[in-house]
Structures are given as C-alpha cells and as structure tokens.
Motif scaffolding. Structure first.
Motif, PDB file in Angstrom:
ATOM      1  N   PRO A   8      95.987  29.776  29.419  1.00  0.00           N
ATOM      2  CA  PRO A   8      96.522  29.476  27.911  1.00  0.00           C
ATOM      3  C   PRO A   8      96.394  30.687  27.063  1.00  0.00           C
ATOM      4  N   PHE A   9      95.216  31.314  27.108  1.00  0.00           N
ATOM      5  CA  PHE A   9      95.103  32.618  26.412  1.00  0.00           C
ATOM      6  C   PHE A   9      96.112  33.802  26.475  1.00  0.00           C
ATOM      7  N   GLU A  10      96.397  33.912  27.919  1.00  0.00           N
ATOM      8  CA  GLU A  10      97.220  35.048  28.151  1.00  0.00           C
ATOM      9  C   GLU A  10      98.483  34.639  27.841  1.00  0.00           C
ATOM     10  N   THR A  11      98.992  33.270  27.879  1.00  0.00           N
ATOM     11  CA  THR A  11     100.256  32.675  27.347  1.00  0.00           C
ATOM     12  C   THR A  11     100.456  32.873  25.959  1.00  0.00           C
ATOM     13  N   PHE A  12      99.280  32.757  25.154  1.00  0.00           N
ATOM     14  CA  PHE A  12      99.314  33.011  23.813  1.00  0.00           C
ATOM     15  C   PHE A  12      99.439  34.338  23.489  1.00  0.00           C
ATOM     16  N   ARG A  13      98.844  35.096  24.089  1.00  0.00           N
ATOM     17  CA  ARG A  13      98.778  36.594  23.770  1.00  0.00           C
ATOM     18  C   ARG A  13     100.096  37.417  24.179  1.00  0.00           C
ATOM     19  N   HIS A  14     100.751  36.992  25.201  1.00  0.00           N
ATOM     20  CA  HIS A  14     101.912  37.741  25.887  1.00  0.00           C
ATOM     21  C   HIS A  14     103.195  36.884  25.640  1.00  0.00           C
ATOM     22  N   VAL A  15     103.322  35.722  25.559  1.00  0.00           N
ATOM     23  CA  VAL A  15     104.482  34.927  25.201  1.00  0.00           C
ATOM     24  C   VAL A  15     104.678  34.347  23.682  1.00  0.00           C
ATOM     25  N   VAL A  16     103.612  33.625  23.158  1.00  0.00           N
ATOM     26  CA  VAL A  16     103.519  33.048  22.140  1.00  0.00           C
ATOM     27  C   VAL A  16     103.647  33.982  20.610  1.00  0.00           C
ATOM     28  N   LEU A  17     102.831  34.886  20.841  1.00  0.00           N
ATOM     29  CA  LEU A  17     102.340  35.535  19.620  1.00  0.00           C
ATOM     30  C   LEU A  17     103.379  36.294  19.006  1.00  0.00           C
ATOM     31  N   VAL A  18     104.166  37.213  19.700  1.00  0.00           N
ATOM     32  CA  VAL A  18     104.984  38.016  19.083  1.00  0.00           C
ATOM     33  C   VAL A  18     106.205  37.120  18.382  1.00  0.00           C
ATOM     34  N   PRO A  19     106.976  36.352  19.205  1.00  0.00           N
ATOM     35  CA  PRO A  19     107.816  35.291  18.427  1.00  0.00           C
ATOM     36  C   PRO A  19     107.250  34.723  17.255  1.00  0.00           C
ATOM     37  N   SER A  20     105.846  34.262  17.343  1.00  0.00           N
ATOM     38  CA  SER A  20     105.604  33.454  16.162  1.00  0.00           C
ATOM     39  C   SER A  20     105.308  34.525  14.977  1.00  0.00           C
ATOM     40  N   LEU A  21     105.001  35.602  15.175  1.00  0.00           N
ATOM     41  CA  LEU A  21     104.831  36.311  14.186  1.00  0.00           C
ATOM     42  C   LEU A  21     106.084  36.839  13.513  1.00  0.00           C
ATOM     43  N   GLN A  22     107.095  36.948  14.499  1.00  0.00           N
ATOM     44  CA  GLN A  22     108.347  37.248  13.941  1.00  0.00           C
ATOM     45  C   GLN A  22     108.898  35.986  12.997  1.00  0.00           C
ATOM     46  N   ARG A  23     108.738  34.914  13.404  1.00  0.00           N
ATOM     47  CA  ARG A  23     109.130  33.679  12.665  1.00  0.00           C
ATOM     48  C   ARG A  23     108.773  33.911  11.258  1.00  0.00           C
ATOM     49  N   ILE A  24     107.243  34.271  10.959  1.00  0.00           N
ATOM     50  CA  ILE A  24     106.780  34.017   9.868  1.00  0.00           C
ATOM     51  C   ILE A  24     106.835  35.392   9.023  1.00  0.00           C
ATOM     52  N   TRP A  25     107.389  36.233   9.608  1.00  0.00           N
ATOM     53  CA  TRP A  25     107.145  37.931   8.902  1.00  0.00           C
ATOM     54  C   TRP A  25     107.323  37.964   7.485  1.00  0.00           C
ATOM     55  N   PRO A  26     108.505  37.373   7.112  1.00  0.00           N
ATOM     56  CA  PRO A  26     108.808  37.529   5.481  1.00  0.00           C
ATOM     57  C   PRO A  26     107.588  36.700   4.784  1.00  0.00           C
ATOM     58  N   ALA A  27     107.334  35.549   5.137  1.00  0.00           N
ATOM     59  CA  ALA A  27     105.900  34.764   4.452  1.00  0.00           C
ATOM     60  C   ALA A  27     104.813  35.736   4.342  1.00  0.00           C
ATOM     61  N   LEU A  28     104.455  36.281   5.664  1.00  0.00           N
ATOM     62  CA  LEU A  28     103.310  37.361   5.623  1.00  0.00           C
ATOM     63  C   LEU A  28     103.435  38.557   4.888  1.00  0.00           C
ATOM     64  N   SER A  29     104.534  39.165   4.740  1.00  0.00           N
ATOM     65  CA  SER A  29     104.714  40.265   4.055  1.00  0.00           C
ATOM     66  C   SER A  29     104.694  39.873   2.456  1.00  0.00           C
ATOM     67  N   SER A  30     105.132  38.855   1.999  1.00  0.00           N
ATOM     68  CA  SER A  30     104.865  38.376   0.685  1.00  0.00           C
ATOM     69  C   SER A  30     103.419  38.253   0.453  1.00  0.00           C
ATOM     70  N   GLN A  31     102.670  37.575   1.322  1.00  0.00           N
ATOM     71  CA  GLN A  31     101.192  37.295   0.926  1.00  0.00           C
ATOM     72  C   GLN A  31     100.720  38.619   0.901  1.00  0.00           C
TER      73      GLN A  31
END
Ligand SMILES: Nc1ncnc2c1ncn2[C@@H]1O[C@H](COP(=O)(O)OP(=O)(O)OP(=O)(O)O)[C@@H](O)[C@H]1O
Ligand SMILES: [Mg+2]
Lengths: 219, 245, 223
Positions: free
Chosen positions: C131-154
């Motif tokens: 599960p952690f490898e999946t998070f690290r290599h599969v889930v994380l980057v697209p997740s960050l991409q999804r919320i990048w505008p909100a994160l930038s504002s913050q």
C-alpha cells in the motif's frame, strides 16, 4: 509580585474575547455588504467595472492583512482624521473580507449553469431581476458552506489588530503574559479560546458542505 | 498438483453471501473462461484470487503459495498472478514504458536499464513497441488495455486474471486485445478470464465455468458446455447471449 | 490635501528593504518545502495511515486551522522556552510556518488522494506493490496535480501571513517597513512601498508555483 490564579488570567482573556467577537461580527457583516457590491462589479458585463473589481480583489488578496491594517491606521491619519485603532481595524478587516467574500461568491454564481441566465433572459427579466429571482437563490445555497468557512478566517484575522493596538483577545494575551510571566499558559489559553470560537464554525461549514454534496448527488 | 487450487471458497459482503463454496482447480497452461449473469460473483472470484478481496472461508493456493491476509503472503501471491482490469487502470502520470517499468523497479528492485529492456520487450509483445513514450491519454482504449497486459506480463506471472478486459472497449478495438490474449494462450500462459465473448471462449478456452448465484453451476470443455448445457440456467444464459450476438 | 509624499528615504534604506525581502523569501521557501512535505505525510496518515495515527493528525490539523498564526508564533517563541525549548527568532518563525502550512496542505492534499479512482490502488496492489509503495509511486503525483492550484494559493496565503513574524523581531520585509517608519516618520510611504513589494512577491510566487507544477506534472490534468 502579585500572584495570578488561572481564573484571573482566564477572566481577563474572556473579557477581551468579547472584542474579538464584536470586531469579527462587524467585519464579517460589513465585509459581506461591501463584498456584495464588489461581486456585482466583478460579474458585471461592463469590462471596466469588471477590471476595477478584479484589481480590488487582487490588491487585497495579494498583500498582507497586516500591511492593510498599517496603511489604514497610518494612512487615514494623513487625511487629518485621528484614527483610533478600532476604526482602522474595522475598516481594514471589512475591505479585506469583502475581497475574499466577493471571490468566493463569484465562484458560486459562476457554478450556476449558463442555461439559467439564458432561460431567465428569455422570460424578459432584466439583469437585476435575473440576479434577484433566479441566480442568487441558487447561488446562496452553494455559497453557504464556504461563507461560514470564511468567518473562521475573519476571526483569526482579527488577531492582527492587536499589532496596531486594538485590545482584543491576542492583545490581552500579550498584556497578561507581561504581567504574569506565564507565556506558555497564557498563549495556550488564548489559543484554546480562539479554537472554541472557530471550531464550531469550521465544523458547521463541513457539515453544510457534506449535506450539499449529498443533495447534489440525489438530483 | 494443480497450479491454482480453489477450495470451498466463501465470500460475504455483510450478510450478502456472494461466493457460496467455490471449488476449482486450474492446471498449468489452461485457459478458463468464466461466464454467468451479472451479479453471479465472477469478478469477486477473480478479485479473491488476487487478494483484492479477503475470503470469508476456504483456501486458495497458487503454485503452492497460500493466500493469506498479510503483506508478505499477498506480495508472494501477486508476483505469481497478474490481473488485468476492465477499466485498464493505467497510471496516468507515467508513459506506457513507465507503466511497464514501475513495478519491476519498485517491487523487484530491477535496475532501471534492465526494467526498460524488459518493458520494450513486453510492449513489443503486445504490438506497441512504438508507443513506449506515449502517455495513457494519448492511446486508444485498445492500446491502453494492451499496455496494461504488457505491464502485468513484465512481472513474469505464471497466471493472468482478466476481468471483462474488452467490455469497456469500442467494438472495433476488441479484436486487437483478444488477438494478444490468444497469442498468450498459444504460448502456454495460464489464463482465467471473465468474458462475454462467447466465440472467443469457444475457440480458445480449454474449459468453461458457468457461475450462477455464487456457485460453479456447470463446468466443462467449451464444445460440451455450449452444445450440450445440462442445466436450464445455463441453457437460458446461452440463449440470452446468443440472441444478443 | 496638503500632505506631501516623500520617498527620499528610499535609496538610503534600500539595503534594509533588500534584506527584508531576502528573509521573507527564505521563510517562504523553507516553509513552503517543509510545510508541503509535512502536509503530504499528514495527508497520507489521514487518508491511508494506521488507525492509531489518524486521530493524532486530525487533532493537530484542527488545532492549527482554528487558531491564528500570530498566536501559534507567540506560543512557539514565547511559550515553549518555559518548557526548556530555546530557539532564535528565525527558527521559531520557520517552525511556525512549517507547522501552519503543514496543517492546511494536509487537508488540501488529502482531498486529492481521496479523489483517486479505486482502480489505481487496485492496479498497484495487483502488481505486488505494498500500500505504501502504491501511494508513493502511483497515487501521490496525480493527487498533487489535482490540487496544485489550491495548494499554490495556500502557499501564497502563508507567504503573506509571514508578515507577522516581524512581531518577534524577525527582520523580514514588514520589519524593514516598521524600521524605516520609525526612523523617517514616513509611515504611509514605507507601508505603501512594502505593500507593493508584497504584491509583486505574491504574483511572482504564483507564477513560480505554476512553473513548478509544469515541471512536476508534465502531463495535463490526471483524472
Ligand atoms: N465491495 C462490495 N461490497 C458489497 N457488495 C459487493 C461488493 N462487490 C460486489 N458486491 C456484490 O457481490 C455480488 C457479485 O458481484 P460481482 O461483481 O462479483 O458480479 P459479476 O458476476 O462480476 O457481475 P458483472 O457481470 O455485472 O460484472 C453483487 O451482488 C454485488 O452487488
Ligand atoms: Mg464483474
């Protein structure tokens, strides 16, 4: 040195917290009214009004609230007005809140499908009538959760007014700390009082949002 | 000893018993089609074999490795059994090549250069060597599914589980994916496929499993099952499918 | 209006302002990098982590999000030393910013993780990743991409919020403005100039975040 009991400290903080609440209410309501005006400019079809509103929002969202407070405090003095801290605090917080609320609400108005504007226009409504009878009632529903959420930002924002000398919860915290030399206890209590004010609002905003999402899904 | 041994497997979601005692042994190199009505438990069975669902009781063994619900056993099992999904599930932020290389490097700690060699070989095998640098959203559905197959193959599994891998595809893209599977079957890969492609099942599979209400209702070679269904349920199911074909 | 604007001080105090900008930028970069890292770790624990960790992280996030940054700063700088934790102003400011952004970005990133299609987790698992490898290599980057505008504002909000670190005598841009107004009695001009600099920094920071986004996520929006 005088001994302070925990209750002495808490009582002083609670008394000051009243001003945090008053200032928050004034800023939120005032900011809401000004924000509504900015919103209308922002979504107006006239481009120059539109740009005016954009400039306003960019200016207040792109600069520190603390600077806005300083400018209100020192700047209004230039016009020969002797500005008490509460006035500068109120003015700055209202203008600042207005920018954020206008932007939040714009998102909500824009979330209303274009068809709604077209349908109401085809019924012969003027722009204000469209707003009043068709768009706002729908936008209001989705605007509620983020608006409640923003009230938390306003409460936290009032803490900066302590820096220009307005005596509210944070300022009281500093004063009491200087008298008691108990920074850990005092600032801990101050934080807890802010938390007590903000957390219920945060939670309500979350709950409202969840309800809204459920309602949307059932459509 | 069979390659995959499924013994008295039961699976419930709450009080809904979806698998009601499944027994199935699969020999190496067998190609098995699993057919049955919607909701009969086909996907659940495949997902149990891959450890994506935990079973309520019974046992599953793959090449001697027991399916147990801990990270180590699951990993050992999944290294032996690959899975292809209906929705492809490619990783959108990686190229086709990156998709095929990732788990080799992460799980098997293969060096990047070796993983790339393997990835190119596997993409070649599914006819997509030229798409190594393409991102998933630049590929057609059929191409995406073939990348997904290459990705599973790169782990060198001894069996592949395929859950309706052509159901999300436009009709004209189904053939290219089935051609790849057919080739795998010819090379001796052990395959368990849930499928609605009856013609494919008839041509390629060594046995057909008909599932009904959480049980293996009928099982046998395709000629027998399709030409000579023993139960009214299967007869009805085949009639239904044939009408739609 | 008889007020005469006077910017004659500007050249004399340029070094103060430049230093103030440097410190504000430094605080933002350190706070941004470590804050987002902390936020990512917290988002993982809240979305996918062990169950004992979830309430701990939730408490941290709620405490920070429902109290003013100023009080967090005072608590760290004035309050913690009475527990024997000593630190200088700049360190305190850095810690406060990391902790603050950590909490906000936790919630933002968590939303990104939770929007990940279930199939991505299953594909990772079926390829024998933990599960952690999946998070690290599969889930994380697209997740960050999804919320990048909100994160930038913050991140921009946190940069602007850093103005209050001048209150514990960190010599940031606001500190420079205060210093200049106390020497020249040209409060209005000093604050106008520094406000405009903040505005420029905010605009630049937004651009920088967009730039980082295009480097981190060469592929357009992942669904
Ligand atoms: N995660 C789950 N939670 C609860 N019930 C589930 C879950 N997954 C499947 N089920 C139920 O299990 C039953 C069998 O589902 P399954 O997906 O295995 O059927 P299937 O044979 O693959 O059907 P289809 O042909 O539609 O894919 C269904 O009744 C379904 O509602
Ligand atoms: Mg299914």
């Amino acid at each position: 040195m005088i001994e302070f009991t925990l209750w002495d400290i808490l009582r002083n903080l609670l008394l000051a917290a009243r001003w945090t609440i008053v200032l928050s209410l004034v800023s939120f309501v005032g900011g809401g009214l000004v924000g509504l005006l900015i919103l209308f400019l922002r979504i107006s079809p006239k481009t120059w009004l539109n740009w005016l509103a954009r400039g306003y929002i960019e200016l207040f969202q792109g600069t520190p609230l603390l600077m806005q407070l300083f400018i209100a405090f020192f700047g209004l003095g230039l016009f020969g007005i002797d500005v008490p801290a509460w006035l500068a605090a109120g003015v700055a917080l209202i203008l600042w809140s207005a920018a954020f609320l206008a932007e939040i609400w714009r998102g909500c108005v824009e979330a209303i499908a274009k068809g709604q504007w077209e349908a109401s226009a085809s019924l012969g409504m003027g722009r204000l009538q469209q707003m009043r009878y068709v768009i706002l009632p729908q936008a209001l529903k989705i605007a509620l959760p983020p608006t409640v959420g923003f009230s938390v930002q306003v409460i936290k924002g009032t803490s900066l007014t302590s820096i220009i000398g307005f005596v509210e919860l944070s300022k009281a915290g500093s004063v009491v700390t200087n008298a008691t030399f108990l920074p850990f206890t005092v600032y801990g209590l101050v934080a807890l009082l802010y938390f007590a004010l903000c957390w219920p609002l945060s939670k309500s905003s979350q709950i409202l949002e969840r309800k809204l999402n459920v309602a949307h899904r059932n459509h | 000893m069979s390659l995959i041994e499924i013994t008295e497997v039961r699976k419930s979601f709450g009080d809904n018993e979806v698998l009601k005692g499944i027994n199935l042994d699969v020999e190496p190199g067998e190609v098995i089609a699993i057919i049955g009505k919607s909701g009969s438990g086909k996907s659940t069975l495949l997902r149990c074999i891959n450890g994506l669902e935990s079973i309520t009781s019974g046992s599953i063994q793959v090449a001697g490795a027991q399916l147990l619900d801990d990270e180590l056993h699951l990993k050992a099992l999944r290294l032996k059994v690959g899975m292809i999904f209906q929705q492809f599930n490619l990783f959108p932020h990686l190229t086709a090549g990156g998709n095929v290389m990732l788990s080799q490097m992460v799980v098997k700690k293969v060096a990047k250069a070796d993983a790339e060699v393997m990835a190119r070989k596997m993409l070649e095998r599914v006819g997509l060597a030229h798409k190594f640098d393409a991102f998933p959203d630049e590929l057609s559905g059929g191409q995406q599914q073939r990348v997904a197959i290459a990705r599973a193959l790169a782990m060198q599994p001894i069996a592949l589980l395929c859950d309706e891998i052509t159901s999300a595809l436009d009709p004209e893209l189904v053939a290219e994916v089935l051609a790849v599977v057919r080739e795998l079957a010819r090379e001796g890969m052990t395959l368990l496929m849930v499928t609605h492609e009856m013609k494919f099942a008839r041509d390629v599979c060594s046995r057909v499993v008909f599932m009904h209400q959480g049980r293996v209702h009928e099982i046998g070679p395709p000629e027998e099952v399709f030409a000579n269904p023993k139960t009214p349920e299967l007869r009805q199911f085949i009639g239904m499918v044939d009408e739609t074909v | 209006m008889s007020y005469q604007f006077d910017f004659a001080w500007a050249s004399q105090y340029a070094p103060q302002i430049a230093k103030g900008i440097m410190i504000t930028v430094e605080l933002t970069v350190v706070g941004g990098l470590l804050g987002v890292a902390l936020g990512t770790a917290c988002a993982w624990s809240r979305a996918l982590g062990p169950s004992w960790l979830k309430p701990v992280v939730a408490t941290y996030v709620e405490l920070i999000r429902n109290t003013p940054f100023l009080i967090q700063l005072f608590f760290i700088f004035f309050g913690l030393p009475s527990l024997g934790v000593q630190m200088n102003e700049l360190t305190a400011a850095n810690i406060a910013m990391v902790i603050n952004l950590g909490a906000y970005s936790c919630e933002i990133i968590r939303a990104g993780i939770q929007a990940t299609p279930k199939g991505q987790f299953e594909a990772g698992a079926s390829l024998a990743m933990t599960p952690f490898e999946t998070f690290r290599h599969v889930v994380l980057v697209p997740s960050l991409q999804r919320i990048w505008p909100a994160l930038s504002s913050q991140v921009v909000i946190v940069m602007l919020g850093s103005a209050v670190v001048s209150q514990i005598a960190v010599e940031d841009l606001t500190f420079a403005a205060n210093f200049i107004q106390s020497r020249t009695f040209r409060a209005f001009e000093a604050y106008i100039v520094s406000t405009l600099i903040y505005l420029a920094l905010a605009i630049l920071l937004r651009q920088a975040m967009r730039g980082i986004g295009t480097i981190l996520f060469p592929k357009r929006a992942a669904r």
